[in-house]
Write a protein that holds these residues in place. Structure first.
Motif, PDB file in Angstrom:
ATOM      1  N   CYS A   1     -31.670  54.613  18.593  1.00  0.00           N
ATOM      2  CA  CYS A   1     -32.967  54.316  18.377  1.00  0.00           C
ATOM      3  C   CYS A   1     -33.884  55.388  18.267  1.00  0.00           C
ATOM      4  CB  CYS A   1     -33.376  53.193  19.551  1.00  0.00           C
ATOM      5  SG  CYS A   1     -32.398  51.732  19.410  1.00  0.00           S
ATOM      6  N   ILE A   2     -33.993  56.352  19.142  1.00  0.00           N
ATOM      7  CA  ILE A   2     -34.882  57.278  19.045  1.00  0.00           C
ATOM      8  C   ILE A   2     -34.673  58.125  17.652  1.00  0.00           C
ATOM      9  CG2 ILE A   2     -35.517  59.581  20.069  1.00  0.00           C
ATOM     10  CD1 ILE A   2     -34.823  58.710  22.861  1.00  0.00           C
TER      11      ILE A   2
ATOM     12  N   SER B   1     -38.097  57.670  10.744  1.00  0.00           N
ATOM     13  CA  SER B   1     -38.697  56.809   9.827  1.00  0.00           C
ATOM     14  C   SER B   1     -40.234  57.084  10.113  1.00  0.00           C
ATOM     15  CB  SER B   1     -38.527  55.418  10.138  1.00  0.00           C
ATOM     16  OG  SER B   1     -38.795  54.903  11.407  1.00  0.00           O
ATOM     17  N   ASP B   2     -40.652  57.466  11.348  1.00  0.00           N
ATOM     18  CA  ASP B   2     -42.090  57.562  11.745  1.00  0.00           C
ATOM     19  C   ASP B   2     -42.497  59.286  11.415  1.00  0.00           C
ATOM     20  OD1 ASP B   2     -41.926  55.132  12.765  1.00  0.00           O
ATOM     21  OD2 ASP B   2     -41.832  55.534  14.805  1.00  0.00           O
ATOM     22  N   LEU B   3     -41.647  60.169  11.532  1.00  0.00           N
ATOM     23  CA  LEU B   3     -42.157  61.431  11.376  1.00  0.00           C
ATOM     24  C   LEU B   3     -41.528  62.099  10.274  1.00  0.00           C
ATOM     25  CD1 LEU B   3     -42.038  62.687  15.232  1.00  0.00           C
ATOM     26  CD2 LEU B   3     -43.979  61.705  13.691  1.00  0.00           C
ATOM     27  N   GLY B   4     -40.568  61.545   9.650  1.00  0.00           N
ATOM     28  CA  GLY B   4     -40.052  62.076   8.280  1.00  0.00           C
ATOM     29  C   GLY B   4     -39.043  63.204   8.721  1.00  0.00           C
TER      30      GLY B   4
ATOM     31  N   LEU C   1     -26.837  53.997  22.451  1.00  0.00           N
ATOM     32  CA  LEU C   1     -27.996  53.056  21.894  1.00  0.00           C
ATOM     33  C   LEU C   1     -29.089  53.884  21.793  1.00  0.00           C
ATOM     34  CD1 LEU C   1     -29.070  50.441  20.629  1.00  0.00           C
ATOM     35  CD2 LEU C   1     -29.234  49.573  23.133  1.00  0.00           C
ATOM     36  N   ARG C   2     -29.673  54.370  23.015  1.00  0.00           N
ATOM     37  CA  ARG C   2     -30.802  54.747  23.205  1.00  0.00           C
ATOM     38  C   ARG C   2     -31.188  56.155  22.193  1.00  0.00           C
ATOM     39  NH1 ARG C   2     -32.996  58.943  26.426  1.00  0.00           N
ATOM     40  NH2 ARG C   2     -35.135  58.912  26.748  1.00  0.00           N
TER      41      ARG C   2
ATOM     42  N   SER D   1     -30.103  48.757  16.043  1.00  0.00           N
ATOM     43  CA  SER D   1     -31.196  49.878  15.651  1.00  0.00           C
ATOM     44  C   SER D   1     -31.862  49.395  14.228  1.00  0.00           C
ATOM     45  CB  SER D   1     -30.293  51.268  15.354  1.00  0.00           C
ATOM     46  OG  SER D   1     -29.402  50.935  14.290  1.00  0.00           O
ATOM     47  N   GLY D   2     -31.424  48.325  13.629  1.00  0.00           N
ATOM     48  CA  GLY D   2     -31.877  47.770  12.461  1.00  0.00           C
ATOM     49  C   GLY D   2     -31.311  48.762  11.392  1.00  0.00           C
ATOM     50  N   LYS D   3     -30.455  49.556  11.347  1.00  0.00           N
ATOM     51  CA  LYS D   3     -30.130  50.377  10.250  1.00  0.00           C
ATOM     52  C   LYS D   3     -28.666  49.897   9.752  1.00  0.00           C
ATOM     53  CE  LYS D   3     -32.203  54.056   9.422  1.00  0.00           C
ATOM     54  NZ  LYS D   3     -33.225  54.264   8.205  1.00  0.00           N
TER      55      LYS D   3
ATOM     56  N   GLN E   1     -33.590  57.102  14.907  1.00  0.00           N
ATOM     57  CA  GLN E   1     -34.112  56.423  14.077  1.00  0.00           C
ATOM     58  C   GLN E   1     -35.496  56.263  13.913  1.00  0.00           C
ATOM     59  OE1 GLN E   1     -35.542  52.681  14.733  1.00  0.00           O
ATOM     60  NE2 GLN E   1     -35.774  52.546  12.719  1.00  0.00           N
ATOM     61  N   ARG E   2     -36.256  56.268  14.869  1.00  0.00           N
ATOM     62  CA  ARG E   2     -37.589  56.287  14.979  1.00  0.00           C
ATOM     63  C   ARG E   2     -38.438  57.705  14.369  1.00  0.00           C
ATOM     64  NH1 ARG E   2     -37.322  53.117  20.138  1.00  0.00           N
ATOM     65  NH2 ARG E   2     -37.226  54.806  21.215  1.00  0.00           N
ATOM     66  N   LEU E   3     -37.569  58.675  14.910  1.00  0.00           N
ATOM     67  CA  LEU E   3     -38.188  60.019  14.762  1.00  0.00           C
ATOM     68  C   LEU E   3     -37.922  59.974  13.182  1.00  0.00           C
ATOM     69  CD1 LEU E   3     -36.728  62.243  17.218  1.00  0.00           C
ATOM     70  CD2 LEU E   3     -39.006  61.869  17.187  1.00  0.00           C
TER      71      LEU E   3
END
Lengths: 102, 306
Positions: free
Chosen positions: A64-65, A71-74, A60-61, A27-29, A67-69
């Protein structure tokens, strides 16, 4: 890299078990962040003590989701956890609709 | 982002948040969501920073108020990304246009890492479309991926590569295949990262997929449901004889156990019967319909009371 080589992978959701470190890398975190996901109940480890925690492939899924929510949507973790559950529900409903509209 | 040229910072933030929620690839089902999301993110990356905004304004004085911000096409499918979110940390997910404008300063430092530095490479993720039939029989598919990579100068470049990947028999929609060592090379003695491929099925003309189960409509003639019949039906494994019980009707559901996507347990195929009335396109056919109308005294709307 040879183009003839055929790569064989494994299905993450079925045959895979992740350690905390692997999940963190995928996840890069940092691992601390993964731990907060466990605290929030977003993913569940198998095994008792933290140094031997393992996670089933389907985590994992989710990681990842979230993490994206985040970083992308705050979104904060609680919000991301709720969004994740609602998204899964929407996904199931959309699929149902597709079947019914066939 | 559909904003006026004199939009305030607050307006910009609001507009971006709205677009980001609408087009976030995890949230949106629109086919070009990822491209639109990146477009909005790029625009916001510029506009949220007053200095960058000024630079952008200077570079493109002909841009009319409200004019759209166009990224290059084809940068949404088959694009690998790291664990940094679709926005990309430091610009690896941004288009060439964006990089030309604001450079790649985030990556210049990498080449100076000494040989003593060991770190595992990053893991990559990509979505891949395969056919439903591939999950049935297993298949080898060549997959084109674009990924950002560091060249000798330590600059980010988008490179294309093709991988031949085995699609395991029995894989389900949304599952991921982990390919060890196909991510970014590690630094020093560090291991290579892994590549994760998230599998999705191309829309199928006959089947809808739910887990390992398949759903399909099967057209049948009125007498086939009324009297019962054995008819041919399709499965991804070939044709099959399906026994329709007498007294079935349009909408009746039949289950073909164990004919779905293979696995533990193997899925089923659910066949929904759809009665098709034959056309009355000859004198004989018309006579038959007239005879049915007079003999059967059938009112399909009896339950409605009309």
């Amino acid at each position: 890299m040879s183009k003839q080589t055929v790569l064989t992978g494994i299905i993450v959701e079925e045959n895979s078990i992740f350690t905390l470190a692997e999940l963190s890398r995928a996840s890069g975190k940092p691992a601390e962040w993964i731990l907060t996901l466990v605290e929030e109940g977003i993913i569940e480890p198998v095994g008792d003590d933290q140094s031997h925690w393992q996670f089933r492939g389907h985590c994992l899924r989710r990681v990842c989701i979230v993490q994206r929510l985040e970083s992308d949507l705050g979104l904060n973790l609680a919000g991301a956890a709720l969004a994740l559950e609602l998204l899964e529900e929407v996904e199931a409903l959309r699929n149902r609709i597709a079947i019914l509209e066939q | 982002m559909g904003l006026a040229r004199d939009a305030s910072q607050d307006d910009i933030k609001r507009a971006h948040r709205k677009l980001a929620r609408k087009y976030h690839p995890d949230v949106s089902k629109e086919p070009d969501a990822e491209a639109k999301f990146k477009e909005a993110s790029e625009a916001y990356e510029v506009l949220k920073d007053p200095e960058k905004r000024a630079a952008y304004d200077r570079i493109d004085p002909n841009l009319k108020a409200g004019q759209e911000f166009h990224p290059p096409p084809n940068w949404d499918s088959g694009f690998e990304f790291r664990g940094g979110g679709f926005t990309g940390a430091g610009g690896s997910g941004f288009s060439d246009f964006f990089e030309e404008l604001f450079g790649q300063q985030g990556f210049r430092g990498h080449a100076t890492y000494g040989a003593q530095f060991n770190a595992p490479g990053q893991d990559h993720h990509a979505k891949v479309l395969v056919d439903l039939e591939d999950a049935f029989h297993g298949a080898t598919r060549s997959i084109n991926l674009q990924s950002p990579e560091l060249d000798e100068q330590g600059q980010m470049r988008i490179t294309q590569h093709t991988l031949n990947v085995k699609i395991p028999k029995g894989i389900k929609e949304g599952q991921q295949i982990r390919l060890k060592g196909q991510g970014t090379p590690g630094m020093g003695q560090g291991m290579k990262g892994d590549l994760y491929l998230e599998i999705h099925f191309n829309p199928h003309s006959i089947y809808r997929v739910e887990g390992r189960d398949l759903h399909m409509q099967l057209p049948v003639a009125p007498w086939e449901v009324a009297l019962g019949a054995t008819v041919k039906t399709l499965t991804p494994d070939g044709t099959l004889d399906l026994k329709i019980p007498a007294g079935a009707n349009s909408g009746s559901k039949l289950r073909l156990k164990g004919r779905g996507i293979p696995g533990k347990p193997t899925g089923d195929i659910y066949v929904t019967l759809s009665v098709v009335a034959p056309p009355a396109n000859s004198e004989q056919a018309k006579a038959l319909y007239k005879e049915m109308a007079s003999t059967l005294a059938f009112n399909p709307r009896a339950k409605m009371g009309v």
